[in-house]
Motif scaffolding. Structure first.
Motif, PDB file in Angstrom:
ATOM      1  N   LYS A 260       0.820  -1.210   0.000  1.00 16.74           N
ATOM      2  CA  LYS A 260       0.000   0.000   0.000  1.00 16.74           C
ATOM      3  C   LYS A 260       0.854   1.261   0.000  1.00 16.74           C
ATOM      4  CE  LYS A 260      -4.283  -1.597   2.190  1.00 16.74           C
ATOM      5  NZ  LYS A 260      -5.202  -1.409   3.345  1.00 16.74           N
ATOM      6  N   GLU A 261       0.351   2.289  -0.680  1.00 17.06           N
ATOM      7  CA  GLU A 261       1.013   3.595  -0.674  1.00 17.06           C
ATOM      8  C   GLU A 261       0.228   4.619   0.127  1.00 17.06           C
ATOM      9  OE1 GLU A 261       1.910   4.852  -4.630  1.00 17.06           O
ATOM     10  OE2 GLU A 261       3.283   3.169  -5.014  1.00 17.06           O
ATOM     11  N   GLU A 262      -1.020   4.282   0.502  1.00 13.93           N
ATOM     12  CA  GLU A 262      -1.838   5.177   1.321  1.00 13.93           C
ATOM     13  C   GLU A 262      -2.222   4.475   2.617  1.00 13.93           C
ATOM     14  OE1 GLU A 262      -5.202   6.838  -0.625  1.00 13.93           O
ATOM     15  OE2 GLU A 262      -4.051   7.688  -2.288  1.00 13.93           O
ATOM     16  N   ALA A 263      -2.185   5.210   3.707  1.00 11.45           N
ATOM     17  CA  ALA A 263      -2.531   4.656   5.016  1.00 11.45           C
ATOM     18  C   ALA A 263      -4.043   4.643   5.201  1.00 11.45           C
ATOM     19  CB  ALA A 263      -1.879   5.486   6.120  1.00 11.45           C
ATOM     20  N   GLU A 264      -4.536   3.592   5.823  1.00  6.16           N
ATOM     21  CA  GLU A 264      -5.958   3.451   6.088  1.00  6.16           C
ATOM     22  C   GLU A 264      -6.306   4.051   7.444  1.00  6.16           C
ATOM     23  OE1 GLU A 264      -9.276  -0.199   6.123  1.00  6.16           O
ATOM     24  OE2 GLU A 264      -7.119  -0.632   6.166  1.00  6.16           O
TER      25      GLU A 264
ATOM     26  N   GLN B 284       6.113   0.494   1.767  1.00  5.02           N
ATOM     27  CA  GLN B 284       6.492   1.465   0.753  1.00  5.02           C
ATOM     28  C   GLN B 284       6.814   2.819   1.399  1.00  5.02           C
ATOM     29  OE1 GLN B 284       6.730   0.351  -2.443  1.00  5.02           O
ATOM     30  NE2 GLN B 284       6.117  -1.631  -1.552  1.00  5.02           N
ATOM     31  N   PRO B 285       7.814   3.536   0.901  1.00  3.96           N
ATOM     32  CA  PRO B 285       8.114   4.865   1.453  1.00  3.96           C
ATOM     33  C   PRO B 285       6.897   5.790   1.418  1.00  3.96           C
ATOM     34  CG  PRO B 285       9.850   4.154  -0.061  1.00  3.96           C
ATOM     35  CD  PRO B 285       8.740   3.159  -0.183  1.00  3.96           C
ATOM     36  N   GLU B 286       6.109   5.696   0.350  1.00  3.80           N
ATOM     37  CA  GLU B 286       4.927   6.557   0.219  1.00  3.80           C
ATOM     38  C   GLU B 286       3.900   6.271   1.319  1.00  3.80           C
ATOM     39  OE1 GLU B 286       6.802   5.885  -3.783  1.00  3.80           O
ATOM     40  OE2 GLU B 286       6.156   4.587  -2.126  1.00  3.80           O
ATOM     41  N   PHE B 287       3.824   5.021   1.741  1.00  7.88           N
ATOM     42  CA  PHE B 287       2.882   4.646   2.797  1.00  7.88           C
ATOM     43  C   PHE B 287       3.233   5.355   4.105  1.00  7.88           C
ATOM     44  CE2 PHE B 287       2.053   1.975   6.521  1.00  7.88           C
ATOM     45  CZ  PHE B 287       0.672   1.849   6.453  1.00  7.88           C
TER      46      PHE B 287
END
Length: 254
Positions: free
Chosen positions: A20-24, A45-48
């Protein structure tokens, strides 16, 4: 990212989280409190992780307090020291500590070795990624950054059990962890690990490192004076924490 003993369903969830790149944000609400739970994994992922920080900062600006995981160091109690020191005094391993008169130091070393025996390795959350290949599914993943990078302040709390508390709880539930020559001879480093036959029963360990910590986190949330909390904790703690909250207060809804 401790995968030992995970069900296939849970393992699938963990592997999806790694990509995942976005946190829930998972919302828990009671009559008095609002909790946003951000599920974490130890490599991703760094983006996460960047998104975790953005969401946490946004919630903090709205008055939320951060509760985050991270087992804490703590010195054993006098009773813990006496109990463990008397055990090591009755073994051949005491000779290894003959040059030290610091009973606290000897017993703390025992606690760290007991924790390693529980987990099968000595945990270092900055070095999980080194156990995975750079290529393939885990390509370009990084270790979960330390929580101080969240720009926490005096209102934010490390809400987790201590190393001594976790070992003590295992022994309370399943009996004294007796160390062996192998336990004492292995260096306390992330590189040294056990084969399966040397580990403690996975079911018992999971009961403590997952269920016991869920119970602790839920009690701290329910007892907190804060009515808006963002919890940054491992993915495997989401369901259990909610179940424990409902046991404490049936008004909790997900």
């Amino acid at each position: 990212m401790v995968m030992t003993g995970l069900s296939s369903c849970t393992l699938t969830k963990v592997l999806k989280q790694v990509k995942k790149e976005e946190a829930e944000l998972i919302a828990f609400r009671s009559e008095q409190k609002t909790v946003y739970f951000i599920p974490m994994v130890h490599i991703g992922q760094p983006e996460f992780y960047a998104d975790v920080y953005r969401k946490a900062d946004s919630l903090k600006a709205l008055g939320f307090v951060v509760f985050h995981e991270g087992t804490k160091d703590s010195m054993p109690t006098v009773e813990d020291v006496d109990r463990n020191y008397q055990w090591v005094r009755g073994t051949n391993f005491h000779r290894q500590y003959a040059t030290s008169s610091n009973r606290d130091s000897i017993v703390m070393s025992m606690y760290l070795r007991k924790l390693r025996k529980m987990l099968g390795f000595f945990p270092d959350t900055l070095k999980y990624a080194q156990h995975f290949h750079e290529k393939g599914f885990f390509k370009n993943t990084i270790d979960q950054p330390r929580f101080h990078e969240l720009k926490t302040d005096e209102r934010d709390l490390n809400v987790d059990v201590s190393i001594t508390g976790m070992v003590n709880e295992y022994e309370r539930r399943y009996g004294f962890i007796e160390l062996t020559a192998t336990d004492f001879s292995m260096p306390l480093s992330a590189a040294a690990g056990y084969v399966r036959s040397q580990k403690l029963p996975t079911k018992n360990v999971k009961d403590v490192i997952i269920n016991y910590r869920d119970e602790y986190l839920a009690r701290e949330i329910e007892a907190s004076k804060a009515d808006k909390i963002v919890v940054i904790y491992g993915l495997m703690h989401v369901d259990g924490t909610f179940e424990q909250l409902q046991k404490l207060n049936p008004s909790w809804k997900r």
